[in-house]
Motif scaffolding. Structure first.
Motif, short mmCIF file in Angstrom:
data_model
loop_
_atom_site.label_atom_id
_atom_site.label_comp_id
_atom_site.label_asym_id
_atom_site.label_seq_id
_atom_site.Cartn_x
_atom_site.Cartn_y
_atom_site.Cartn_z
N TYR A 69 0.83 -1.21 0.00
CA TYR A 69 0.00 0.00 0.00
C TYR A 69 0.86 1.26 0.00
O TYR A 69 1.97 1.26 0.54
CB TYR A 69 -0.94 0.02 1.22
N HIS A 70 0.32 2.32 -0.57
CA HIS A 70 1.04 3.59 -0.64
C HIS A 70 1.12 4.28 0.72
O HIS A 70 2.15 4.82 1.11
CB HIS A 70 0.36 4.51 -1.66
N ASN A 71 0.00 4.29 1.45
CA ASN A 71 -0.06 4.93 2.77
C ASN A 71 -0.27 3.84 3.82
O ASN A 71 -1.25 3.09 3.75
CB ASN A 71 -1.24 5.91 2.86
N THR A 72 0.65 3.77 4.78
CA THR A 72 0.52 2.74 5.81
C THR A 72 0.72 3.35 7.20
O THR A 72 1.53 4.26 7.38
CB THR A 72 1.55 1.60 5.60
N TYR A 73 -0.06 2.82 8.13
CA TYR A 73 -0.03 3.33 9.50
C TYR A 73 -0.18 2.19 10.49
O TYR A 73 -0.93 1.25 10.26
CB TYR A 73 -1.19 4.30 9.74
N ILE A 74 0.53 2.32 11.59
CA ILE A 74 0.29 1.49 12.75
C ILE A 74 -0.21 2.45 13.82
O ILE A 74 0.45 3.44 14.14
CB ILE A 74 1.55 0.76 13.23
N ILE A 75 -1.39 2.16 14.34
CA ILE A 75 -1.94 2.98 15.43
C ILE A 75 -1.85 2.15 16.71
O ILE A 75 -2.47 1.10 16.82
CB ILE A 75 -3.39 3.40 15.15
N VAL A 76 -1.06 2.64 17.65
CA VAL A 76 -0.90 1.99 18.94
C VAL A 76 -1.78 2.74 19.93
O VAL A 76 -1.75 3.97 19.99
CB VAL A 76 0.58 2.05 19.41
N TYR A 77 -2.56 1.98 20.70
CA TYR A 77 -3.42 2.65 21.67
C TYR A 77 -3.37 1.96 23.02
O TYR A 77 -3.08 0.77 23.12
CB TYR A 77 -4.87 2.77 21.17
N GLY A 78 -3.61 2.76 24.04
CA GLY A 78 -3.59 2.25 25.41
C GLY A 78 -2.55 2.97 26.24
O GLY A 78 -1.91 3.91 25.80
N ASN A 79 -2.34 2.46 27.43
CA ASN A 79 -1.39 3.06 28.36
C ASN A 79 -0.13 2.19 28.39
O ASN A 79 -0.10 1.15 29.05
CB ASN A 79 -2.02 3.16 29.75
N MET A 80 0.88 2.60 27.66
CA MET A 80 2.09 1.78 27.53
C MET A 80 2.81 1.62 28.85
O MET A 80 3.36 0.55 29.13
CB MET A 80 3.01 2.38 26.46
N CYS A 81 2.83 2.64 29.68
CA CYS A 81 3.50 2.52 30.98
C CYS A 81 2.86 1.42 31.83
O CYS A 81 3.56 0.59 32.41
CB CYS A 81 3.47 3.85 31.73
N LYS A 82 1.54 1.38 31.86
CA LYS A 82 0.84 0.33 32.61
C LYS A 82 1.07 -1.04 31.99
O LYS A 82 1.23 -2.03 32.69
CB LYS A 82 -0.66 0.63 32.69
N ALA A 83 1.10 -1.09 30.67
CA ALA A 83 1.33 -2.37 29.99
C ALA A 83 2.73 -2.90 30.30
O ALA A 83 2.91 -4.10 30.51
CB ALA A 83 1.13 -2.21 28.49
N ILE A 84 3.71 -2.01 30.33
CA ILE A 84 5.08 -2.42 30.66
C ILE A 84 5.15 -2.88 32.11
O ILE A 84 5.78 -3.91 32.42
CB ILE A 84 6.08 -1.27 30.37
N GLN A 85 4.50 -2.18 33.01
CA GLN A 85 4.46 -2.59 34.42
C GLN A 85 3.81 -3.96 34.58
O GLN A 85 4.27 -4.79 35.36
CB GLN A 85 3.70 -1.56 35.26
N LYS A 86 2.75 -4.19 33.84
CA LYS A 86 2.06 -5.49 33.88
C LYS A 86 2.99 -6.60 33.39
O LYS A 86 3.02 -7.69 33.97
CB LYS A 86 0.80 -5.42 33.01
N GLU A 87 3.75 -6.34 32.34
CA GLU A 87 4.73 -7.32 31.85
C GLU A 87 5.71 -7.69 32.96
O GLU A 87 6.00 -8.86 33.19
CB GLU A 87 5.50 -6.75 30.66
N ARG A 88 6.21 -6.67 33.64
CA ARG A 88 7.17 -6.91 34.73
C ARG A 88 6.52 -7.67 35.87
O ARG A 88 7.14 -8.55 36.47
CB ARG A 88 7.73 -5.58 35.23
N TYR A 89 5.27 -7.33 36.21
CA TYR A 89 4.56 -8.00 37.29
C TYR A 89 4.48 -9.51 37.03
O TYR A 89 4.62 -10.31 37.94
CB TYR A 89 3.16 -7.40 37.44
N TYR A 90 4.25 -9.87 35.78
CA TYR A 90 4.14 -11.28 35.43
C TYR A 90 5.49 -11.92 35.12
O TYR A 90 5.56 -13.04 34.63
CB TYR A 90 3.17 -11.46 34.26
N GLY A 91 6.57 -11.18 35.39
CA GLY A 91 7.91 -11.75 35.24
C GLY A 91 8.46 -11.73 33.83
O GLY A 91 9.45 -12.38 33.53
N HIS A 92 7.82 -10.97 32.95
CA HIS A 92 8.31 -10.84 31.57
C HIS A 92 9.10 -9.55 31.46
O HIS A 92 8.74 -8.54 32.06
CB HIS A 92 7.14 -10.83 30.58
#
Length: 133
Positions: A69-92
């Motif tokens: 495609y000529h025009n491409t986008y990735i739209i990321v949504y949510g709270n990345m800080c909380k998602a990273i904290q959750k990863e750490r909480y689960y040991g990832h």
């Protein structure tokens, strides 16, 4: 303006797409979650973004969209800080530096936009389709 929605999207997102875009067709897309004309958009919720960075899927998706495609986008949504904290909480392990590194790599391939929530992601997608088509 017809928007093609990937049939692997969740039922919730398909229903949302019907309301936002009005004229949709659900079908299996080779890349991207939403396509209109020569524009493709991939949605990534914060936790899915992290998983797709870890398994490198997001980079393959970005390259494939960019080739097709000529025009491409990735739209990321949510709270990345909380998602990273959750990863750490689960040991990832996933750090802010990995997040920023992934973003800096992805913008070499495609456009990456970050919004707060799914509602904003859909509104932004609609605007992108209107402007680019």
């Amino acid at each position: 303006m017809k928007v093609y929605v990937d049939n692997r999207e969740t039922e919730k997102r398909k229903e949302r797409a019907k309301k936002v875009f009005k004229n949709i067709e659900i079908k299996k897309l080779t890349c991207g979650d939403y396509v209109c004309g020569n524009t493709a958009i991939e949605f990534k919720r914060d936790d899915d973004f992290i998983k797709s960075v870890k398994d490198k899927r997001i980079f393959r998706q970005a390259i494939e969209m960019n080739q097709k495609y000529h025009n491409t986008y990735i739209i990321v949504y949510g709270n990345m800080c909380k998602a990273i904290q959750k990863e750490r909480y689960y040991g990832h392990h996933f750090s802010v530096n990995q997040y920023l590194g992934a973003l800096s790599s992805l913008v070499q391939i495609t456009n990456v936009l970050v919004v707060d929530n799914e509602n904003q992601a859909f509104k932004l997608a609609k605007k992108l389709f209107e402007k680019s088509n």
